[in-house]
Design an enzyme around this catalytic site. Structure first.
Site, PDB file in Angstrom:
ATOM      1  N   HIS A  86       0.872  -1.178   0.000  1.00 32.23           N
ATOM      2  CA  HIS A  86       0.000   0.000   0.000  1.00 32.23           C
ATOM      3  C   HIS A  86       0.914   1.234   0.000  1.00 32.23           C
ATOM      4  O   HIS A  86       2.014   1.189   0.565  1.00 32.23           O
ATOM      5  CB  HIS A  86      -0.828  -0.047   1.287  1.00 32.23           C
TER       6      HIS A  86
ATOM      7  N   ASP B  64       3.043  -4.092   8.198  1.00 33.35           N
ATOM      8  CA  ASP B  64       1.821  -3.335   7.958  1.00 33.35           C
ATOM      9  C   ASP B  64       0.667  -4.302   8.211  1.00 33.35           C
ATOM     10  O   ASP B  64       0.401  -5.189   7.402  1.00 33.35           O
ATOM     11  CB  ASP B  64       1.827  -2.815   6.515  1.00 33.35           C
TER      12      ASP B  64
ATOM     13  N   GLN C 230      -4.510  -4.970   7.057  1.00 30.75           N
ATOM     14  CA  GLN C 230      -5.489  -5.945   6.555  1.00 30.75           C
ATOM     15  C   GLN C 230      -5.443  -7.271   7.313  1.00 30.75           C
ATOM     16  O   GLN C 230      -6.216  -8.174   6.999  1.00 30.75           O
ATOM     17  CB  GLN C 230      -5.267  -6.217   5.054  1.00 30.75           C
TER      18      GLN C 230
ATOM     19  N   LYS D 223     -10.738  -0.210  10.213  1.00 28.31           N
ATOM     20  CA  LYS D 223     -10.998  -1.398   9.398  1.00 28.31           C
ATOM     21  C   LYS D 223     -11.424  -2.576  10.266  1.00 28.31           C
ATOM     22  O   LYS D 223     -11.617  -3.671   9.769  1.00 28.31           O
ATOM     23  CB  LYS D 223      -9.749  -1.754   8.584  1.00 28.31           C
TER      24      LYS D 223
ATOM     25  N   CYS E  74      -4.768   2.443  -3.654  1.00 29.12           N
ATOM     26  CA  CYS E  74      -3.530   2.951  -3.048  1.00 29.12           C
ATOM     27  C   CYS E  74      -2.351   2.033  -3.327  1.00 29.12           C
ATOM     28  O   CYS E  74      -1.448   1.893  -2.491  1.00 29.12           O
ATOM     29  CB  CYS E  74      -3.673   3.162  -1.541  1.00 29.12           C
TER      30      CYS E  74
HETATM   31  C1  PLP Z   1      -5.770   0.758   4.615  1.00 27.98           C
HETATM   32  C2  PLP Z   1      -4.370   0.303   4.513  1.00 27.98           C
HETATM   33  C3  PLP Z   1      -3.331   1.132   4.920  1.00 27.98           C
HETATM   34  C4  PLP Z   1      -3.522   2.548   5.389  1.00 27.98           C
HETATM   35  O1  PLP Z   1      -4.370   2.616   6.484  1.00 27.98           O
HETATM   36  P1  PLP Z   1      -4.910   4.047   6.989  1.00 27.98           P
HETATM   37  O2  PLP Z   1      -5.975   3.669   7.932  1.00 27.98           O
HETATM   38  O3  PLP Z   1      -5.435   4.742   5.767  1.00 27.98           O
HETATM   39  O4  PLP Z   1      -3.772   4.753   7.602  1.00 27.98           O
HETATM   40  C5  PLP Z   1      -2.043   0.635   4.846  1.00 27.98           C
HETATM   41  N1  PLP Z   1      -1.809  -0.608   4.392  1.00 27.98           N
HETATM   42  C6  PLP Z   1      -2.783  -1.434   3.986  1.00 27.98           C
HETATM   43  C7  PLP Z   1      -2.438  -2.814   3.520  1.00 27.98           C
HETATM   44  C8  PLP Z   1      -4.108  -1.000   4.017  1.00 27.98           C
HETATM   45  O5  PLP Z   1      -5.064  -1.810   3.609  1.00 27.98           O
END
Ligand code: PLP
Length: 404
Positions: free
Chosen positions: A121, A198, A201, A224, A362
């Site tokens: 992302h 990260d 997800q 999320k 993104c």
């Molecule tokens: C949504 C997402 C992000 C960014 O999250 P934010 O809540 O917009 O800061 C980063 N990495 C992944 C894989 C995402 O799905």
């Protein structure tokens, strides 16, 4: 798991869009919020609201307890050693930027390597790109197989003793692959580097154990996983966090302020300058209670079943390209309908009350890798049902007829 009953706990899902009952399949962008979370935020503002860490009065201590209580819940949810290792942030983006801006320049220099993947992302790509530009480090990419998954042999070949940071998503928000982050962490450590995960997800959809993964940093967003927007967290290993300098200076994060020099509070507060998102943290705590009440294993199992059901049904639609691996571990499917722009797909689906995402998600480098300018994406959560998938399939068949 009874997802129909769960759906009733999400007030927003009980409505019609364009004359059809809403089917919400954009959970990878943000999830909906259960009544328990909405009520917790309301309760906070009606009974506890005050600033934290400074009020001598009753509301001040109620707000501080609520805020710090939420931190304890996050620590437990991620299985962190200690709540002081949980830094509240605005979300994943802010958490990753904190590591890149604070840990980054202190540990990365000319000739060093930062290793990421093309499936990241933008939030887990640009901060490292910027760090490489600023420090003279080299940005390297772990190669991906044709279906998007990563082979450990390629990880071994990419990470070297010059690698200071490996940053990777646990679950891709486009491909739906689950990366072997525990094994990648071990390879990074063997080479003297650290790993930043990260978890945007993964955290909402599976059981997370940061100690078991042996990750150095782990970032996620609340919105999320049933919590409000504007709140998320960074987990870090204690010795790493202790060695890092704050990147935001001001109120709440100081110990002693002089005219020419100041000192910082201890962990985690030295990283939380300014009045924090207290109600957001309270909402995140309530979301964790809600998810733990269902059980993360049950959530994961439900989504895995839904995803594989969806893969089977979608494979029956002629002219539909499915991206990512055939067998699914998580509830997220990216696709394109032949000769129809994904925005048009999403628009027609919306006219049937079905919400899916269309665009680059993104992930512009990944779109280039997939040789697609954009894609459509359906992503599931605990309240989605097989009927929702059937509605999606019917909607896609209608879309094909509409453009055919
Ligand atoms: C949504 C997402 C992000 C960014 O999250 P934010 O809540 O917009 O800061 C980063 N990495 C992944 C894989 C995402 O799905």
């Amino acid at each position: 798991m009874n997802s129909k009953a769960l759906k009733e706990q999400f007030p927003i899902l009980n409505q019609e869009i364009n004359g059809h009952p809403l089917v919400y399949l954009d959970n990878a962008a943000t999830s909906q919020k259960p009544k328990a979370v909405i009520d917790a935020v309301k309760q906070y503002y009606e009974w506890e609201n005050s600033n934290v860490h400074r009020g001598v009065h009753t509301l001040g201590s109620r707000a501080t307890e609520a805020y710090e209580g939420a931190r304890e819940k996050v620590a437990r949810f991620l299985h962190a050693e200690d709540a002081s290792q949980i830094i509240f942030t605005r979300g994943t983006t802010t958490a990753l930027n904190l590591v890149a801006s604070s840990y980054g320049p202190a540990h990365v220099g000319i000739g060093d390597e930062i290793v990421i993947t093309e499936m990241e992302h933008h939030s887990n790509l640009i901060p490292w790109q910027q760090l490489a530009i600023r420090t003279g480090a080299t940005l390297k990419y772990i190669p991906m197989q044709p279906d998007g998954h990563i082979e450990l042999a390629d990880v071994e070949a990419t990470i070297t003793p010059k690698t200071k940071i490996v940053a990777i998503n646990y679950v891709s928000n486009v491909l739906g692959v689950v990366n072997p982050v525990k094994e990648i962490a071990a390879i990074a450590h063997r080479n003297g580097g650290i790993i930043v995960i990260d978890g945007a997800q993964s955290t909402p959809h599976m059981k997370i154990d940061v100690q078991e993964l042996d990750c150095d940093f782990y970032a996620f967003s609340g919105h999320k996983m049933c919590a409000p927007t504007g709140i998320g967290a960074l987990y870090g290993k204690k010795e790493l966090l202790e060695g890092m300098e704050p990147i935001e200076f001001g109120g709440e994060m100081i110990n002693d302020v002089g005219l020419y020099e100041s000192t910082w509070k201890e962990l985690p507060w030295k990283f939380e300058g300014g009045t924090p998102i207290i109600a957001g943290a309270v909402g995140l705590g309530a979301a964790i209670d809600f998810l733990e009440g269902i059980g993360m294993e049950a959530v994961a199992e439900h989504e895995r079943k839904l995803a594989n059901y969806a893969m089977e049904r979608l494979a029956g639609i002629e002219g539909l390209t499915l991206y990512g691996p055939k067998k699914r571990e998580v509830g997220l499917i990216t696709f394109n309908l032949e000769d129809v722009h994904p925005h048009d797909v999403a628009t027609v689906l919306d006219s049937y009350g079905i919400a899916v995402r269309a665009g680059h998600h993104c992930c512009q480098p990944l779109m280039r890798w997939l040789k697609a300018t954009a894609t459509a994406r359906a992503s599931f959560y605990l309240y989605n049902t097989e009927e929702d998938i059937d509605r999606l399939v019917d909607g896609l068949i209608q879309t094909k007829e509409y453009f055919g």
